[in-house]
Design an enzyme around this catalytic site. Structure first.
Site, PDB file in Angstrom:
ATOM      1  N   LYS A   1       0.805  -1.224   0.000  1.00 22.48           N
ATOM      2  CA  LYS A   1       0.000   0.000   0.000  1.00 22.48           C
ATOM      3  C   LYS A   1       0.841   1.279   0.000  1.00 22.48           C
ATOM      4  CE  LYS A   1      -4.255  -1.858   0.595  1.00 22.48           C
ATOM      5  NZ  LYS A   1      -4.238  -2.983   1.512  1.00 22.48           N
TER       6      LYS A   1
ATOM      7  N   GLU B   1      -9.897   5.924   3.275  1.00 22.75           N
ATOM      8  CA  GLU B   1     -10.728   4.855   3.831  1.00 22.75           C
ATOM      9  C   GLU B   1      -9.813   3.660   4.051  1.00 22.75           C
ATOM     10  OE1 GLU B   1     -10.239   5.100   0.558  1.00 22.75           O
ATOM     11  OE2 GLU B   1      -9.606   3.025   0.321  1.00 22.75           O
TER      12      GLU B   1
ATOM     13  N   SER C   1       1.814  -9.802  -0.973  1.00 27.80           N
ATOM     14  CA  SER C   1       1.388  -8.411  -0.811  1.00 27.80           C
ATOM     15  C   SER C   1       1.631  -7.829   0.579  1.00 27.80           C
ATOM     16  CB  SER C   1      -0.089  -8.268  -1.178  1.00 27.80           C
ATOM     17  OG  SER C   1      -0.892  -9.136  -0.413  1.00 27.80           O
TER      18      SER C   1
HETATM   19  C1  LIG Z   1      -5.135  -4.124   1.210  1.00 26.76           C
HETATM   20  C2  LIG Z   1      -4.464  -5.396   0.998  1.00 26.76           C
HETATM   21  C3  LIG Z   1      -4.843  -6.256  -0.051  1.00 26.76           C
HETATM   22  C4  LIG Z   1      -6.038  -5.997  -0.937  1.00 26.76           C
HETATM   23  O1  LIG Z   1      -5.992  -4.812  -1.656  1.00 26.76           O
HETATM   24  P1  LIG Z   1      -5.663  -4.746  -3.194  1.00 26.76           P
HETATM   25  O2  LIG Z   1      -5.946  -3.358  -3.582  1.00 26.76           O
HETATM   26  O3  LIG Z   1      -6.529  -5.737  -3.877  1.00 26.76           O
HETATM   27  O4  LIG Z   1      -4.234  -5.098  -3.336  1.00 26.76           O
HETATM   28  C5  LIG Z   1      -4.096  -7.394  -0.264  1.00 26.76           C
HETATM   29  N1  LIG Z   1      -3.050  -7.716   0.527  1.00 26.76           N
HETATM   30  C6  LIG Z   1      -2.669  -6.921   1.556  1.00 26.76           C
HETATM   31  C7  LIG Z   1      -1.508  -7.334   2.382  1.00 26.76           C
HETATM   32  C8  LIG Z   1      -3.363  -5.745   1.815  1.00 26.76           C
HETATM   33  O5  LIG Z   1      -2.973  -4.988   2.839  1.00 26.76           O
END
Ligand SMILES: *Cc1c(COP(=O)(O)O)cnc(C)c1O
Length: 396
Positions: A88, A110, A376
């Site tokens: 993020k 948000e 992610s």
């Molecule tokens: C917020 C988040 C997601 C989902 O958000 P996307 O916009 O689909 O990437 C996925 N993995 C993690 C670790 C997150 O914090």
């Protein structure tokens, strides 16, 4: 050719469906975002912060024991090692620099799992800008560590108490705030959703993920392209970043993993691409979960970051056109995958990310196919959920 057009459409998905009060704000953004982002001094500041503040490039790690288990090379793109623990921050760094250049003095955001809230509160502290984060009251409860982080960083966390008290309700509150404060405020949207130009802007800021993957794979395998890229999709920003530079490389399979919650047909899921139909949510035309008369269906997932009733217009187009394959993964399977990865590789993934790993059990591939899983985020914020599961199983 997969590309966004002038009006912000990927095929039939996207656009900007916004209240009149926001028109001049978004129109200004639409007209200038590309010139601002492409400006040399913007890029210099952005790249320097990605390197020295976020810690990029994030490693591309050949997961040995995972590769042995699946009998094919599996690389992990380590977005979990970024400052604040997820992808993020790539986007919030980009948007805070943009907001400064637009002369904005107040930031709203948000958040679902709280990761985007933390990433926003972080860059606001970094730049000395006031920060208000809207978060569903239910999410405030289940993501307490991230709420503390935001407060520690000086942000104000405002609970959204309508509807299911989760991400979509927090998004509604943030939009309402922006309508009331259009002049001094920039709304940092946390995923590739919302009215044009947000989905494209966020995708460009996250595209650093696949930009690095290309040279890292070239270095490690002699080829810039993997055979398969797997990413989880909430709104779709980590997936958009991981796919971005491969969108028009047809030899690369793109796998989008959604949350099936208690099961696709259980009535408690967030598998938008399977259950969704075309409609408008939060300013763009996309696939969303809705009733026949257009009421949004409350989504459900154990993972707060995937608990959203829509997906970004890029993903709606990729899935609708067959360019990307959608896979859905239940709570139970995601939990199993989180433990599997933790004990096989010593990496505790976020619950969102655990869904992506579970797709390894569900897709077809040939031994020797190079697979990249976009890792992610890290799982610290989900430890309470993990340990509850462990205790339920009565082992560990
Ligand atoms: C917020 C988040 C997601 C989902 O958000 P996307 O916009 O689909 O990437 C996925 N993995 C993690 C670790 C997150 O914090």
């Amino acid at each position: 050719m997969i590309a966004i057009d002038e009006r912000g459409y990927y095929g039939e998905f996207g656009g900007a469906f916004i209240p009149e009060m926001l028109h001049s704000n978004i129109e200004h953004l639409r007209k200038h975002y590309l010139e601002i982002i492409h400006d040399a001094s913007f890029q210099k500041e952005f790249q320097a912060l990605l390197k020295d503040y976020v810690g990029r490039p994030s490693p591309l790690y050949l997961a040995g024991r995972l590769s042995d288990h699946y009998n094919t090379p599996i690389y992990l793109k380590r977005e979990d090692l970024n400052h604040t623990g997820a992808h993020k921050i790539n986007n919030t760094i980009g948007q805070i620099i943009l907001a400064k250049r637009l002369g904005k003095t107040r930031i709203i955001a948000e958040t679902g799992a709280g990761q985007h809230g933390v990433a926003t509160a972080t860059v606001c502290a970094l730049m000395g800008i006031k920060c208000i984060v809207y978060m569903g009251a239910v999410d405030i409860e289940r993501q307490a560590p991230n709420v503390s982080r935001m407060r520690m960083l000086g942000a104000e966390v405002r609970p959204a108490t309508s509807g299911s008290k989760t991400l979509k309700d927090a998004t509604n509150e943030a939009i309402r705030d922006w309508i009331n404060n259009p002049v001094d405020t920039h709304y940092i949207i946390g995923s590739v959703v919302g009215p044009h130009p947000f989905p494209d802007m966020v995708a460009r800021f996250q595209s650093v993920i696949s930009e690095e993957m290309k040279w890292q794979l070239e270095e490690k395998t002699g080829k810039p392209n993997p055979d398969i890229i797997i990413a989880c999709v909430g709104g779709g920003s980590n997936a958009a970043g991981a796919y971005y530079h491969y969108l028009n490389e047809k030899d690369v399979r793109l796998v989008a993993v959604e949350a099936a919650g208690h099961g696709i047909n259980s009535g408690e899921s967030a598998a938008t691409s399977v259950l969704g139909t075309k409609g408008i949510i939060h300013g763009s035309r996309t696939l969303l979960m809705q009733t026949d008369d257009g009421q949004i269906v409350e989504p459900y997932s154990i993972s707060a970051g995937l608990d959203y009733p829509g997906i970004g217009p890029m993903h709606a187009h990729l899935i609708d056109s067959g360019r990307a394959e959608a896979v859905s993964v239940t709570d139970e399977d995601a939990l199993k995958s989180a433990f599997f990865l933790s004990r096989l590789e010593g990496i505790i993934p976020a619950l969102e990310t655990a869904h992506a790993f579970s797709a390894l059990d569900k897709i077809k591939y040939e031994s020797g196919d190079v697979i990249v899983v976009n890792l992610s985020g890290r799982g610290d914020k989900d430890l309470a959920t993990y340990i509850k599961y462990l205790d339920k199983l009565g082992n560990g």
